[in-house]
Design a protein around this motif. Structure first.
Motif, PDB file in Angstrom:
ATOM      1  N   ASP A 237     -10.984  27.469  13.793  1.00  0.00           N
ATOM      2  CA  ASP A 237      -9.910  26.508  14.047  1.00  0.00           C
ATOM      3  C   ASP A 237      -9.676  26.432  15.548  1.00  0.00           C
ATOM      4  OD1 ASP A 237      -7.673  24.970  14.189  1.00  0.00           O
ATOM      5  OD2 ASP A 237      -6.415  26.231  12.905  1.00  0.00           O
ATOM      6  N   GLY A 239      -9.682  23.122  17.259  1.00  0.00           N
ATOM      7  CA  GLY A 239      -9.431  21.737  17.650  1.00  0.00           C
ATOM      8  C   GLY A 239     -10.681  20.882  17.577  1.00  0.00           C
ATOM      9  N   ARG A 240     -10.714  19.810  18.361  1.00  0.00           N
ATOM     10  CA  ARG A 240     -11.866  18.902  18.351  1.00  0.00           C
ATOM     11  C   ARG A 240     -12.999  19.501  19.185  1.00  0.00           C
ATOM     12  NH1 ARG A 240     -11.349  13.852  16.350  1.00  0.00           N
ATOM     13  NH2 ARG A 240      -9.234  13.229  15.729  1.00  0.00           N
ATOM     14  N   ASN A 255     -13.177  17.606  14.029  1.00  0.00           N
ATOM     15  CA  ASN A 255     -11.819  18.130  14.194  1.00  0.00           C
ATOM     16  C   ASN A 255     -11.683  19.404  13.367  1.00  0.00           C
ATOM     17  OD1 ASN A 255      -9.130  18.607  14.578  1.00  0.00           O
ATOM     18  ND2 ASN A 255      -8.417  16.912  13.297  1.00  0.00           N
ATOM     19  N   THR A 256     -11.899  20.535  14.003  1.00  0.00           N
ATOM     20  CA  THR A 256     -11.869  21.809  13.278  1.00  0.00           C
ATOM     21  C   THR A 256     -10.447  22.261  12.956  1.00  0.00           C
ATOM     22  OG1 THR A 256     -11.857  23.121  15.318  1.00  0.00           O
ATOM     23  CG2 THR A 256     -14.006  22.541  14.396  1.00  0.00           C
ATOM     24  N   SER A 257      -9.439  21.576  13.500  1.00  0.00           N
ATOM     25  CA  SER A 257      -8.056  21.921  13.159  1.00  0.00           C
ATOM     26  C   SER A 257      -7.692  21.480  11.747  1.00  0.00           C
ATOM     27  CB  SER A 257      -7.078  21.271  14.154  1.00  0.00           C
ATOM     28  OG  SER A 257      -7.264  21.816  15.442  1.00  0.00           O
ATOM     29  N   SER A 258      -8.507  20.586  11.179  1.00  0.00           N
ATOM     30  CA  SER A 258      -8.223  20.081   9.838  1.00  0.00           C
ATOM     31  C   SER A 258      -8.683  21.084   8.784  1.00  0.00           C
ATOM     32  CB  SER A 258      -8.938  18.747   9.622  1.00  0.00           C
ATOM     33  OG  SER A 258      -8.907  18.383   8.255  1.00  0.00           O
ATOM     34  N   PRO A 259      -7.763  21.632   7.964  1.00  0.00           N
ATOM     35  CA  PRO A 259      -8.174  22.569   6.906  1.00  0.00           C
ATOM     36  C   PRO A 259      -9.178  21.955   5.941  1.00  0.00           C
ATOM     37  CG  PRO A 259      -5.789  22.635   7.214  1.00  0.00           C
ATOM     38  CD  PRO A 259      -6.288  21.462   8.010  1.00  0.00           C
ATOM     39  N   SER A 260      -9.033  20.657   5.640  1.00  0.00           N
ATOM     40  CA  SER A 260      -9.963  20.023   4.699  1.00  0.00           C
ATOM     41  C   SER A 260     -11.366  19.940   5.282  1.00  0.00           C
ATOM     42  CB  SER A 260      -9.463  18.620   4.327  1.00  0.00           C
ATOM     43  OG  SER A 260      -9.402  17.780   5.466  1.00  0.00           O
ATOM     44  N   VAL A 261     -11.460  19.708   6.586  1.00  0.00           N
ATOM     45  CA  VAL A 261     -12.770  19.681   7.246  1.00  0.00           C
ATOM     46  C   VAL A 261     -13.413  21.062   7.177  1.00  0.00           C
ATOM     47  CG1 VAL A 261     -13.952  19.460   9.477  1.00  0.00           C
ATOM     48  CG2 VAL A 261     -12.278  17.730   8.763  1.00  0.00           C
ATOM     49  N   ARG A 262     -12.636  22.104   7.463  1.00  0.00           N
ATOM     50  CA  ARG A 262     -13.190  23.460   7.426  1.00  0.00           C
ATOM     51  C   ARG A 262     -13.603  23.844   6.011  1.00  0.00           C
ATOM     52  NH1 ARG A 262      -8.613  24.511  10.511  1.00  0.00           N
ATOM     53  NH2 ARG A 262      -7.752  25.882   8.909  1.00  0.00           N
ATOM     54  N   ARG A 263     -12.783  23.467   5.018  1.00  0.00           N
ATOM     55  CA  ARG A 263     -13.144  23.775   3.623  1.00  0.00           C
ATOM     56  C   ARG A 263     -14.405  23.043   3.198  1.00  0.00           C
ATOM     57  NH1 ARG A 263      -7.488  23.362   2.733  1.00  0.00           N
ATOM     58  NH2 ARG A 263      -7.776  21.209   2.006  1.00  0.00           N
TER      59      ARG A 263
END
Length: 310
Positions: A237, A239-240, A255-263
């Motif tokens: 996490d 950020g961009r 955008n690594t701050s987005s939990p859905s993106v990381r999941r």
């Protein structure tokens, strides 16, 4: 992984060579204890191989009579055999650009070189022949199998110092080379991160190299050494960020701050691992997972202990 300056590259090679020297000493003990001896007892069991025909002599074992040749020559002929006392070990090492990545001190290529060193020294200690092929999307370097400590050390030096001509990965070319060049059953270690180009839209789910893997595994004992970095499995996490594919050079902003993106990323990577494991299971290829962090020797020892028990 950024390009290294001359001094940084020298420092890297010096660091790894110190480890390789340690590995050489450790391997001597492992060969007598578990690692080398286990691979030896598991794979070195072909017994005898056909050598030639010769005329029957009194006292020869009649079980070795060859009736086809006897009928053709009008004299009894037997099949001559020689005992196979050695094994051929072949190291197929991926040197494509994705191997340059490492989230800590060691890149995947550094770790692949160390693992290859373990197997090279194990073969040398067991008086087996060992060869090397380095590949990207083609086989770029081939060193035929030979015996001896000097040859094993040369293999390690070649892996550490080789500068690949190409960036991408293709797994079929080295496997095809094994099928064409190695006539007798051999022990083949395929050392790679197994990151290849994504299949085209609508293409079959099985990768193009699976058919070649299946053919190779039917003829030889194939072991996949899967080298990975833990950072590849999940996004931090932060950020961009701009991510770049080291082989295609294609970039994407995430955008690594987005939990859905990381999941979604973690889920995709788990699926990639499951698909890869399924390929190995379907084709009777055993897999050893090696990380760029931590000690990999326990994993190698556990693997060969498990084979010895079979």
């Amino acid at each position: 992984m950024p390009m290294l300056s001359g001094s940084a590259k020298d420092d890297r090679i010096t660091r790894i060579l110190k480890r390789v020297k340690r590995i050489e000493l450790i391997t001597r003990g492992l060969v007598k204890e578990t690692l080398g001896g286990a691979y030896h007892s598991r794979f070195k069991g072909q017994g005898i191989e056909f050598d030639d025909f010769r005329q029957y002599q009194p006292g020869d074992d009649v079980r070795f009579l060859d009736w086809n040749v006897t009928a053709r020559m009008n004299d009894p002929y037997i099949r001559k055999y020689v005992e196979e006392r050695e094994m051929t070990v072949l190291l197929l090492v991926d040197v494509s650009s994705s191997g340059d990545y490492g989230s800590r001190d060691d890149s995947k290529r550094d770790r692949a070189a160390e693992v290859a060193a373990v197997f090279a020294f194990s073969a040398q200690q067991n008086h087996d022949k060992v060869g090397l092929a380095m590949f990207t999307d083609e086989v770029e370097f081939y060193l035929p199998a030979r015996k001896g400590s000097a040859h094993a050390l040369r293999i390690v030096r070649e892996i550490l110092n080789y500068a690949p001509r190409r960036r991408r990965t293709a797994l079929a070319p080295p496997l095809e080379m094994v099928l064409q060049r190695i006539p007798h059953r051999a022990l083949v270690f395929l050392i790679s991160d197994f990151i290849t180009s994504a299949p085209k839209q609508g293409a079959p789910s099985a990768p193009d190299w699976e058919r070649t893997l299946r053919a190779t595994a039917m003829k030889h004992d194939v072991v996949a050494i899967h080298v990975a970095d833990p950072r590849e499995m999940e996004l931090p996490d932060v950020g961009r960020v701009t991510l770049e594919d080291p082989e295609s050079r294609r970039q994407v902003v995430v955008n690594t701050s987005s939990p859905s993106v990381r999941r979604a990323y973690a889920s995709r990577m788990r699926q990639v691992q499951e698909d890869l494991n399924a390929i190995f299971r379907r084709n009777n290829v055993e897999r050893i997972a090696v990380s760029t962090v931590g000690d990999y020797l326990p994993a190698l020892k556990a693997y060969f202990r498990s084979r010895k028990r079979r």
